[in-house]
Design a protein around this motif. Structure first.
Motif, mmCIF file in Angstrom:
data_model
loop_
_atom_site.group_PDB
_atom_site.id
_atom_site.type_symbol
_atom_site.label_atom_id
_atom_site.label_comp_id
_atom_site.label_asym_id
_atom_site.label_seq_id
_atom_site.Cartn_x
_atom_site.Cartn_y
_atom_site.Cartn_z
ATOM 1 N N GLU A 59 0.827 -1.210 0.000
ATOM 2 C CA GLU A 59 0.000 0.000 0.000
ATOM 3 C C GLU A 59 0.857 1.254 0.000
ATOM 4 N N ASP A 322 -12.867 4.104 4.718
ATOM 5 C CA ASP A 322 -12.287 2.990 5.459
ATOM 6 C C ASP A 322 -13.376 2.182 6.153
ATOM 7 N N TYR A 323 -13.485 0.907 5.843
ATOM 8 C CA TYR A 323 -14.487 0.052 6.476
ATOM 9 C C TYR A 323 -14.177 -0.179 7.958
ATOM 10 N N THR A 330 -6.092 0.919 8.189
ATOM 11 C CA THR A 330 -7.264 0.835 7.321
ATOM 12 C C THR A 330 -7.630 -0.616 7.026
ATOM 13 N N CYS A 332 -8.558 -4.015 5.243
ATOM 14 C CA CYS A 332 -8.060 -4.637 4.008
ATOM 15 C C CYS A 332 -8.563 -6.074 3.856
ATOM 16 N N THR A 335 -14.439 -8.781 1.243
ATOM 17 C CA THR A 335 -15.845 -8.427 1.358
ATOM 18 C C THR A 335 -16.639 -9.121 0.257
ATOM 19 N N GLU A 338 -16.003 -7.500 -3.114
ATOM 20 C CA GLU A 338 -14.812 -8.004 -3.801
ATOM 21 C C GLU A 338 -15.113 -9.323 -4.501
ATOM 22 N N LEU A 391 -12.056 -1.176 -4.361
ATOM 23 C CA LEU A 391 -11.110 -1.737 -3.398
ATOM 24 C C LEU A 391 -9.974 -0.775 -3.080
ATOM 25 N N TRP A 393 -7.497 1.593 -1.238
ATOM 26 C CA TRP A 393 -6.836 1.648 0.065
ATOM 27 C C TRP A 393 -7.055 0.359 0.848
ATOM 28 N N ARG A 394 -7.084 -0.770 0.159
ATOM 29 C CA ARG A 394 -7.307 -2.063 0.805
ATOM 30 C C ARG A 394 -6.048 -2.948 0.780
#
Length: 450
Positions: A59, A322-323, A330, A332, A335, A338, A391, A393-394
């Motif tokens: 990242e 951010d989840y 964050t 990652c 889900t 995805e 997706l 910042w995962r």
């Protein structure tokens, strides 16, 4: 009394802290020092907070976000600066906590202790659903850490060259004296898949605690790994299993955009397994890193992610999608969203164009304003672009660039710092970052070639 204190100390280290990369690979063990022996001890090991932390270096090297020059100048860690500008770093300096190599191998060591410990426990006490679950967590954690390491420290997977490509040191025991060698990339991914399949067989369909991996979590990572290995039929099957599970797409039409961070882990039906990028590197802090404006403009006015993912503050474009809710590293983890995108990509690559189109349209109906018609498309590029936007910042983009470049995508990564351009061309060896120099010196394993 002294021995008791030592035993307690070792157990606390295993439970709470990552085992340093060189200590796991090279430090001699003392057979007189015991480790946890009860099933609850091994369960506690798998509950370590570090098991939810993921390798962050990819990242850092992603170019979907950037630091203003003054924030870059403020980076205190040389390793962070090197990775950010896409240059080689011997990783001789720990930043704000352990880097990905040390973190992941610490997690792998704990997984090995749990796997072998539970096996010994089962020989004495028999197999139960609870013991199978704990052992399944061990296989699951070993696999996902190896997968994250491979995306950063190894070349992108090519089925035709994997046998002759350098992989990772594969540690499958808790023996400190075990000789350390680098396996092939094929052997590395064979172990990852084997571990995930063992986890799939051992884990229950559902868990009462989302932070404890389920069978669906194993499917999700099998989908991720199979996609990376270009095994599109298997990736599609596993993604479909996840889509048909009890986890469901989050409907963005009902997300409250008035909050500073609209998402969180506990109220998100599509999170299959919570995992978070470690905060070892300041350069990927969502509080200071700015978003690429061209990427932002690709979210059309009717795209609900445009407002839910981004926030403009003092002229800066910041990420708020951010989840994990903006607290710490964050999110990652995998889900359901995805899985839709994996299914759509695999269907497109294997000629199932109608399936690719309908899968993408169903997914987008949860992301686009209802007044905006969902586009009809069977174009692979559209699926890949939606994957990049969804997706963000995962910890996924860097691995995607490597796998897509293996397929001829020709993606170059570029950053500009105070007017100077830093470039990472497609399939450049620097995309397989250098193993920490201390590990090379103490273990003697082969460094990534340059």
């Amino acid at each position: 009394m002294k021995n008791t204190i030592i035993l307690i100390f070792i157990f606390i280290l295993l439970l709470l802290g990552p085992i340093g990369c060189t200590s796991f690979l090279d430090v001699k063990s003392d057979s007189k020092l015991a480790v946890p022996t009860s099933l609850e001890d091994y369960r506690a090991l798998m509950n370590s907070i570090n098991n939810s932390l993921a390798v962050p270096e990819g990242e850092v090297m992603s170019v979907d976000h950037y630091l203003p020059d003054d924030e870059y100048d403020a980076l205190f860690c040389q390793t962070d600066r090197d990775l950010y500008r896409l240059e080689d770093s011997p990783m001789i300096q720990e930043c704000d906590g352990s880097g990905g190599w040390a973190l992941a191998y610490g997690n792998i060591y704990r997984a090995n202790v749990a796997i072998h410990g539970v096996e010994a426990f089962e020989k004495e006490n028999g197999i139960s659903a609870r013991s199978a679950d704990v052992k399944g967590q061990g296989y699951f954690n070993r696999a996902i850490n190896l997968y994250e390491l491979a995306q950063v420290w190894c070349a992108g997977f090519d089925p035709q060259q994997a046998e002759s490509t350098l992989g990772l040191p594969l540690k499958v025991t808790d023996d400190f004296n075990e000789k350390t060698v680098r396996a092939s990339l094929k052997a590395t991914f064979d172990l990852i898949v084997e571990d995930l399949q063992k986890a799939e067989a051992l884990l229950p369909d559902q868990q009462s605690n989302i932070y404890w991996a389920s069978k669906v979590a194993a499917w999700a990572y099998l989908a991720r790994v199979s996609l990376y290995m270009q095994n599109y039929e298997k990736a599609r099957v596993y993604a479909e299993k996840c889509i048909q599970s009890n986890f469901k797409l989050l409907d963005y039409h009902h997300v409250d955009g008035g909050k500073k961070f609209p998402f969180n882990v506990n109220d998100n039906s599509e999170i299959i397994y919570p995992r978070f990028l470690t905060t070892a590197y300041y350069s990927i802090s969502i509080d200071v890193s700015h978003m690429d404006s061209v990427l932002y403009q690709s979210y059309g006015e009717g795209d609900l992610r445009r407002s839910l993912f981004f926030n403009k503050k003092d002229g800066a474009l910041l990420f708020r999608g951010d989840y994990g809710g903006g607290g710490g590293g964050t999110f990652c983890g995998p889900t359901v969203a995805e899985m839709y995108l994996i299914k759509a990509e695999c269907a497109a690559r294997t000629g199932k164009l109608n399936e690719a189109s309908s899968t993408l349209q169903e997914f987008l109906s949860y992301r686009l304003d209802k007044t905006i018609p969902v586009p009809e498309t069977t174009v692979l590029d559209q699926v890949l672009w939606e994957r990049r936007k969804e997706l963000l910042w995962r910890g996924i983009r860097f691995g995607d660039v490597k796998r897509l470049n293996r397929l001829g995508a020709g993606i170059a990564l570029k950053r500009t710092i105070r007017g100077k351009e830093y470039l990472l061309p497609p399939n450049d060896s620097r995309a397989n970052i250098l193993i920490p120099q201390k590990v090379i010196e103490q273990s003697g394993i082969t460094q990534n070639p340059r």
